[in-house]
Design an enzyme around this catalytic site. Sequence first.
Site, PDB file in Angstrom:
ATOM      1  N   GLY A  88       0.829  -1.209   0.000  1.00 29.66           N
ATOM      2  CA  GLY A  88       0.000   0.000   0.000  1.00 29.66           C
ATOM      3  C   GLY A  88       0.864   1.259   0.000  1.00 29.66           C
ATOM      4  N   ASP A 144       4.790  -4.980   5.899  1.00 33.99           N
ATOM      5  CA  ASP A 144       5.160  -6.365   6.226  1.00 33.99           C
ATOM      6  C   ASP A 144       5.218  -7.282   5.006  1.00 33.99           C
ATOM      7  OD1 ASP A 144       2.446  -6.172   6.000  1.00 33.99           O
ATOM      8  OD2 ASP A 144       1.972  -7.409   7.741  1.00 33.99           O
ATOM      9  N   THR A 186       4.387   2.351   5.725  1.00 35.34           N
ATOM     10  CA  THR A 186       2.985   1.898   5.741  1.00 35.34           C
ATOM     11  C   THR A 186       2.222   2.777   6.715  1.00 35.34           C
ATOM     12  OG1 THR A 186       1.470   0.170   6.531  1.00 35.34           O
ATOM     13  CG2 THR A 186       3.701   0.071   7.384  1.00 35.34           C
ATOM     14  N   ARG A 193      -5.614  -2.915   8.900  1.00 36.98           N
ATOM     15  CA  ARG A 193      -6.109  -4.265   8.630  1.00 36.98           C
ATOM     16  C   ARG A 193      -5.970  -5.165   9.849  1.00 36.98           C
ATOM     17  NH1 ARG A 193      -4.110  -6.098   3.105  1.00 36.98           N
ATOM     18  NH2 ARG A 193      -2.402  -4.841   3.902  1.00 36.98           N
ATOM     19  N   ASP A 225      -0.073   1.901   8.536  1.00 40.56           N
ATOM     20  CA  ASP A 225      -0.564   1.116   9.685  1.00 40.56           C
ATOM     21  C   ASP A 225       0.311   1.174  10.937  1.00 40.56           C
ATOM     22  OD1 ASP A 225      -2.618   0.416   8.064  1.00 40.56           O
ATOM     23  OD2 ASP A 225      -2.104  -1.698   7.887  1.00 40.56           O
ATOM     24  N   ARG A 277       0.856  -4.983  -5.167  1.00 35.88           N
ATOM     25  CA  ARG A 277       0.969  -6.161  -4.291  1.00 35.88           C
ATOM     26  C   ARG A 277       1.128  -7.339  -5.248  1.00 35.88           C
ATOM     27  NH1 ARG A 277      -0.711  -4.097   0.737  1.00 35.88           N
ATOM     28  NH2 ARG A 277      -2.414  -2.599   0.664  1.00 35.88           N
ATOM     29  N   ASP A 317       2.599  -0.826  11.884  1.00 38.75           N
ATOM     30  CA  ASP A 317       2.607  -2.154  12.521  1.00 38.75           C
ATOM     31  C   ASP A 317       3.909  -2.919  12.282  1.00 38.75           C
ATOM     32  OD1 ASP A 317       2.189  -2.468   9.829  1.00 38.75           O
ATOM     33  OD2 ASP A 317       0.579  -3.922  10.013  1.00 38.75           O
TER      34      ASP A 317
HETATM   35  O1  F6P Z   1      -1.588  -1.763   4.838  1.00 39.07           O
HETATM   36  C1  F6P Z   1      -2.084  -0.493   4.611  1.00 39.07           C
HETATM   37  C2  F6P Z   1      -3.558  -0.542   4.315  1.00 39.07           C
HETATM   38  O2  F6P Z   1      -3.994   0.762   4.061  1.00 39.07           O
HETATM   39  C3  F6P Z   1      -4.420  -1.205   5.392  1.00 39.07           C
HETATM   40  O3  F6P Z   1      -4.702  -0.350   6.460  1.00 39.07           O
HETATM   41  C4  F6P Z   1      -5.619  -1.595   4.588  1.00 39.07           C
HETATM   42  O4  F6P Z   1      -6.324  -2.644   5.176  1.00 39.07           O
HETATM   43  C5  F6P Z   1      -5.032  -2.025   3.287  1.00 39.07           C
HETATM   44  O5  F6P Z   1      -3.811  -1.323   3.154  1.00 39.07           O
HETATM   45  C6  F6P Z   1      -5.899  -1.776   2.083  1.00 39.07           C
HETATM   46  O6  F6P Z   1      -5.229  -2.218   0.953  1.00 39.07           O
HETATM   47  P1  F6P Z   1      -5.734  -1.976  -0.532  1.00 39.07           P
HETATM   48  O7  F6P Z   1      -5.579  -0.522  -0.819  1.00 39.07           O
HETATM   49  O8  F6P Z   1      -4.852  -2.815  -1.375  1.00 39.07           O
HETATM   50  O9  F6P Z   1      -7.164  -2.387  -0.549  1.00 39.07           O
END
Ligand code: F6P
Length: 330
Positions: free
Chosen positions: A16, A108, A131, A177, A133, A77, A135
């Site tokens: 992300g 991660d 990120t 997430r 998050d 991804r 995390d």
């Molecule tokens: O990991 C970062 C994040 O923004 C999370 O908080 C979220 O769940 C996820 O990515 C969403 O990913 P995508 O934009 O691929 O749907």
Amino acid sequence: MDRKDIRKIAVFTSGGDAPGMNAAIRAVVRTAAYNKLHVYGIQRGYEGMISGQIDRMERRDVANIMQRGGTILRTARSEEFRTPEGRKQAYNHLRAHDIDACVAIGGDGTFTGASIFSEEYDIPFIGVPGTIDNDIFGTDYTIGFDTAVNTAIEAVDKIRDTANSHNRLFFVEVMGRHSGYIALYTAIGSGASSVLIPEAKTNLEDLREVLRRNRARGKLFSVVIVAEGHEMGGAAGIAAQIEGDMELASMEPKVTVIGHLQRGGSPTAADRLLASQLGHGAVNLLLDGKENVAVGMVNHQLTCCSLHDAISKSKIPPEKLVEMASILAI
Ligand code: F6P
């Protein structure tokens, strides 16, 4: 690997996007150029590594990007990189460009890919935690977290205006997430009535009690922050759970999902500074002969830990902060 063995490095962003990634790319390219290294930018993370989208980057290619959200190298991804065939193809492309080491900016998933790859092939990686998050173990904050929290707080401030005007109960869902960091910091920074995160058990009766108590004390509206990854299905799941409560139902419960708004936008000063320090630090780690580590900032000191630790050790919001959030909401 000795410093003299490193002549060409590649940098990429993966997973992300997060505000501040551009500042990190800039720091990597400029620090490498200062040390007379050649830098290559890989488009769309591991996808571009597999398809060979690898281009030379010069000092001027990263001018005027510090303030921009997203990532100029774009991101993805990659499912293919999870396969041995995909990683072999990626290795062949890196070799074809004589890349000696890589700087991976991401979360991660990005670090997991780097860790697996570095066990199979002889190209070292340095991870830069990027990120929203927050995390990732081994750093107090990740690139993008501060901006995301500021964006979420700004949104909650606006929601409070409506909540106040209509005497309503709002459940606001923020990203994360598996992590409650954004939710917790947003709740504290916006003065929310309650916060629900994946790392702490939720007792619905306690939540109902807090909301009823607030009403009895004359508080005419409430805002509850819910992390996306909350076990009961985010803000919509929680709202559904309290639907049957007649007293709370009279507050016309509403659900707002802030969503990807939190991922975009110009990075805050804190994120620009952190990204610059981590990007600069990543290249210096390579020059110091470090391999397969993640750079981090702990107690304002640049540090590093193994990629393995960064992905396998957990980082959860401090209990003291969770407790403080509920004390300040009485
Ligand atoms: O990991 C970062 C994040 O923004 C999370 O908080 C979220 O769940 C996820 O990515 C969403 O990913 P995508 O934009 O691929 O749907």
